[in-house]
Write an enzyme that holds these catalytic residues in place. Structure first.
Site, PDB file in Angstrom:
ATOM      1  N   HIS A 107      47.765  -0.938 -11.337  1.00 50.06           N
ATOM      2  CA  HIS A 107      46.387  -0.685 -10.880  1.00 50.06           C
ATOM      3  C   HIS A 107      46.332   0.533  -9.960  1.00 50.06           C
ATOM      4  CE1 HIS A 107      43.587  -3.429 -12.526  1.00 50.06           C
ATOM      5  NE2 HIS A 107      44.125  -4.529 -12.041  1.00 50.06           N
TER       6      HIS A 107
ATOM      7  N   GLU B 239      41.577  -2.807 -16.215  1.00 49.55           N
ATOM      8  CA  GLU B 239      42.344  -4.037 -16.413  1.00 49.55           C
ATOM      9  C   GLU B 239      43.209  -3.952 -17.673  1.00 49.55           C
ATOM     10  OE1 GLU B 239      42.645  -6.208 -14.217  1.00 49.55           O
ATOM     11  OE2 GLU B 239      41.071  -5.441 -12.898  1.00 49.55           O
TER      12      GLU B 239
ATOM     13  N   HIS C 183      51.237  -5.621 -13.597  1.00 51.50           N
ATOM     14  CA  HIS C 183      49.806  -5.380 -13.737  1.00 51.50           C
ATOM     15  C   HIS C 183      49.236  -4.832 -12.417  1.00 51.50           C
ATOM     16  CE1 HIS C 183      45.604  -6.757 -14.966  1.00 51.50           C
ATOM     17  NE2 HIS C 183      45.485  -6.731 -13.647  1.00 51.50           N
ATOM     18  N   GLU C 184      49.544  -5.516 -11.309  1.00 52.97           N
ATOM     19  CA  GLU C 184      48.987  -5.074 -10.019  1.00 52.97           C
ATOM     20  C   GLU C 184      49.530  -3.708  -9.628  1.00 52.97           C
ATOM     21  OE1 GLU C 184      46.490  -6.454  -9.031  1.00 52.97           O
ATOM     22  OE2 GLU C 184      46.618  -8.413  -9.990  1.00 52.97           O
TER      23      GLU C 184
ATOM     24  N   ASP D  81      47.152  -4.345 -17.923  1.00 50.69           N
ATOM     25  CA  ASP D  81      47.828  -5.334 -18.777  1.00 50.69           C
ATOM     26  C   ASP D  81      48.891  -4.655 -19.642  1.00 50.69           C
ATOM     27  OD1 ASP D  81      46.373  -7.485 -17.847  1.00 50.69           O
ATOM     28  OD2 ASP D  81      44.971  -7.541 -19.536  1.00 50.69           O
TER      29      ASP D  81
HETATM   30 ZN   LIG Z   1      43.816  -6.417 -12.498  1.00 50.76          ZN
END
Ligand SMILES: [Zn+2]
Length: 675
Positions: free
Chosen positions: A518, A575, A514-515, A579
């Site tokens: 980003h 986000e 997830h990070e 995900d």
């Molecule tokens: Zn996030």
């Protein structure tokens, strides 16, 4: 107690985590086949299947608005912090300076009798200074003092990396100064919003009454506060627009700022906060400062005194006497978030210590819970996720080779910060006493404000952290192109050394993914590998990205947050993209890790099923209707249910793992996918 988040931090931080076993009873947080609701059909509602039993058995505690797996882990961390602080608080002459500092801070905060005896006395001197302001030019004096005290007054001022030259700290002026959670709360005309404004005005009135005003006078004051804050809200940029970095980047000279708002004494303000010479600064929202100018011109000095008084008492309330604490709780927790009871004092005081002296307390937390081994293990796992994302990028059908090359360069440039800072912040200049709870907070807050202001014009120190070590969270920083995982999240249910890979990849693995992604979401993709705002995409690839992102906006925008309130597909886009991409590359990494090994069923589930269940279970949560409504308007993250169902609907791998049929709800056609 903390300064408002900088643009940089608000841009991306996000809940996520990893694993190192703490010394507490970890079993409570582990993957648990017993909380799977086997009466539910995973292809109809996978969130219910993953979390149904947990949700039934874990009602929201009366002192909470939301209760989920993150919060369980936070409570375990908080218990460790409490034991550290109680020991440190003993008045023992042999304590070292750092122990004494956090111990005395906690002691003063816990000394409820003394805090109650003082009433509003700790802010009386400042109230007198506000009442003595002689002209509007003196607004700058008071706003400077309030900013040093951590109060959100009129606008915000800080430093952050220059978006276009990310190795240098640039002064930042931004919108601010309102007491409701978002500008829209002042502007919307639906019955709920109108009612909430009435309740807010009643709260402001109550606080003035506690300061000694008559009900009539206090009501008039509340009305003056509403007028000023509504005008500030009207000048503010909304959250969705703020997701575009170009829209909050307006580098200009201090002269140009003074031309936007000539009635504010900028030079005096900069001198009072002891800013280094401010030649250029980023005025994130120029329209806001134009509006502020009009407001200063049109509003009388007496109204300004009322507004500044409100900002002071509001920011002080949690550390004043019970009457103030309870009134603050009634509006901000009960009314806005649906919380029934005030949290025990020790929990609040642990959190204030973490907020004000976070790295002093965090150093002891890290010593106790996180070893070198935890760091090595985490780094090894990050490497498998980076490899998976690299393979994913190379295989994308929609991206041209030129942009792929740039994306891979950016991926290779990401740095990883795990556990805690390499060098700890030195708080030795902060004076802490055993009998001044609010004063301790004010001095620690002033120290942090000054630390940020003093770095204007200096090189960016990329070793600094935006989160303290016990935090159950993680973040990607686009201007530094790094991912950050505090020790607090590297524990069950995110990571557990004694559990199988499938579960760890569905937990911390997906969080790392997830990070990482980003860096490539709707905001992150606009920065390059060095952390600079620079377009490295061909126009065709940018268009292909946006078309694919639009699929997510539509998908999540169709989900209901509560009652008639929908999830905002555009606010949560970054986000949701993270995900979806994160879980996909976690699955790729798991398959690479499992290759050539026999992977038996455990608890009746295949490795793929266990990975999806682990992802589902980190998002198990119950929340009040009030907080669901609040978050739908302000939180860039989707509710837990959709962080799970929204993702698996898009994954053929999920549908295969659970043998879903084409017409079942967890099969979305067309599926959305970017990474
Ligand atoms: Zn996030």
């Amino acid at each position: 107690m903390r300064l408002p988040l900088t643009i940089l931090a608000a841009l991306v931080p996000l809940p996520l985590l990893l694993g190192q076993t703490a010394t507490t009873t970890a079993a409570a947080g582990r993957f648990d086949a017993n909380i799977v609701d086997r009466s539910a059909n995973p292809c109809v509602d996978f969130y219910q299947f993953s979390c149904g039993i947990w949700m039934k058995n874990n009602p929201i505690p009366p002192d909470r608005a939301i209760w989920g797996r993150f919060n369980e882990l936070e409570e375990r961390n908080r218990a460790i912090l409490r034991s550290i602080l109680e020991k440190a608080a003993a008045n023992d002459p042999d304590r070292d300076a750092a122990t004494k500092r956090i111990g005395d801070f906690y002691f003063a905060c816990m000394d409820e009798a003394s805090v109650n005896r003082k009433g509003a006395e700790p802010i009386r001197a400042e109230l007198a200074r506000i009442n003595a302001l002689r002209d509007k030019e003196a607004l700058a004096d008071e706003v400077a003092r309030l900013h040093q005290a951590g109060a959100n007054a009129l606008f915000s001022f800080s430093s952050a990396p220059d978006f276009k030259n990310s190795t240098v700290e640039l002064a930042q002026a931004d919108q601010g100064g309102i007491g409701l959670p978002d500008r829209d709360y002042y502007l919307k005309q639906d019955p709920k919003s109108v009612e909430l404004r009435k309740q807010y005005a009643a709260h402001v009135q109550k606080m003035f009454e506690l300061l000694g005003d008559s009900p009539e006078r206090a009501a008039a004051n509340a009305s003056a506060v509403m007028d000023i804050e509504t005008a500030l809200a009207k000048g503010s940029m909304d959250r969705v627009e703020r997701r575009d970095p170009a829209k909050v980047y307006h580098k200009m000279s201090d002269k140009a700022l003074a031309e936007l708002a000539p009635s504010f004494a900028w030079r005096k303000y900069f001198a009072l906060v002891e800013a280094p010479p401010v030649a250029d600064l980023n005025v994130a929202t120029p329209d806001f400062f134009k509006q502020m100018q009009t407001l200063i011109e049109q509003t009388g000095l007496d109204q300004w005194k009322v507004y500044l008084t409100w900002r002071l008492v509001h920011s002080s309330a949690p550390l004043l006497s019970d009457q103030f604490v309870n009134a603050d709780f009634d509006f901000y927790s009960r009314t806005l978030r649906g919380v029934k009871e005030l949290r025990p004092r020790w929990k609040r005081c642990v959190d204030y210590t973490d907020g004000d002296l976070g790295e002093a307390l965090g150093q002891k937390f890290a010593d106790r819970t996180f070893g070198v081994e935890g760091k090595q293990r985490t780094l090894k796992m990050v490497k498998t996720l980076e490899d998976a994302l690299g393979a994913d990028i190379k295989g994308l059908s929609w991206m041209t080779p030129a942009t792929k090359q740039k994306a891979l360069e950016k991926l290779r440039a990401i740095t990883n910060k795990i556990g805690y800072p390499d060098k700890w912040r030195d708080y030795s200049s902060v004076q802490i006493t055993r009998d001044d709870a609010l004063g301790n907070d004010r001095r620690a807050t002033a120290f942090e404000f000054e630390r940020q202001v003093k770095r204007i014009g200096k090189p960016v120190d990329r070793s600094e952290w935006e989160m303290t070590p016990p935090t159950v969270n993680a973040y990607y920083d686009p201007t530094q192109n790094n991912i950050n995982f505090p020790a607090g999240i590297l524990q069950p249910p995110f990571y557990d050394n004694s559990i199988d890979d499938a579960v760890n990849y569905g937990g911390i693995g997906a969080v790392i993914g997830h990070e990482l992604t980003h860096g490539f979401d709707d905001e992150g993709r606009k920065f390059d590998g060095a952390g600079d705002l620079r377009d490295w995409w061909t126009p065709a690839d940018a268009k292909a990205f946006e078309d694919r992102a639009a699929c997510f906006v539509k998908e999540y925008g169709s989900f209901t947050a509560v009652d008639d309130v929908k999830v905002k597909g555009d606010l949560t886009l970054g986000e949701n993209t993270a995900d979806n991409g994160g879980l996909r590359i976690a699955l790729m990494a798991l398959m690479n890790t499992l290759a050539d090994k026999s992977a038996p069923k455990i608890d009746g589930f295949t490795p793929e099923q266990r990975m999806f269940l682990a992802w589902g279970q980190i998002w198990c949560q119950n929340a009040t209707g009030e907080v669901k409504r609040l978050r739908a308007q302000t939180d860039p993250h989707s509710p837990g249910r959709y962080r799970v169902n929204g993702v698996v609907q898009n994954m053929p791998e999920f549908q295969k793992a659970f043998a879903c049929k084409e017409d079942q709800p967890m099969v979305r056609r067309p599926a959305c996918s970017v990474w």
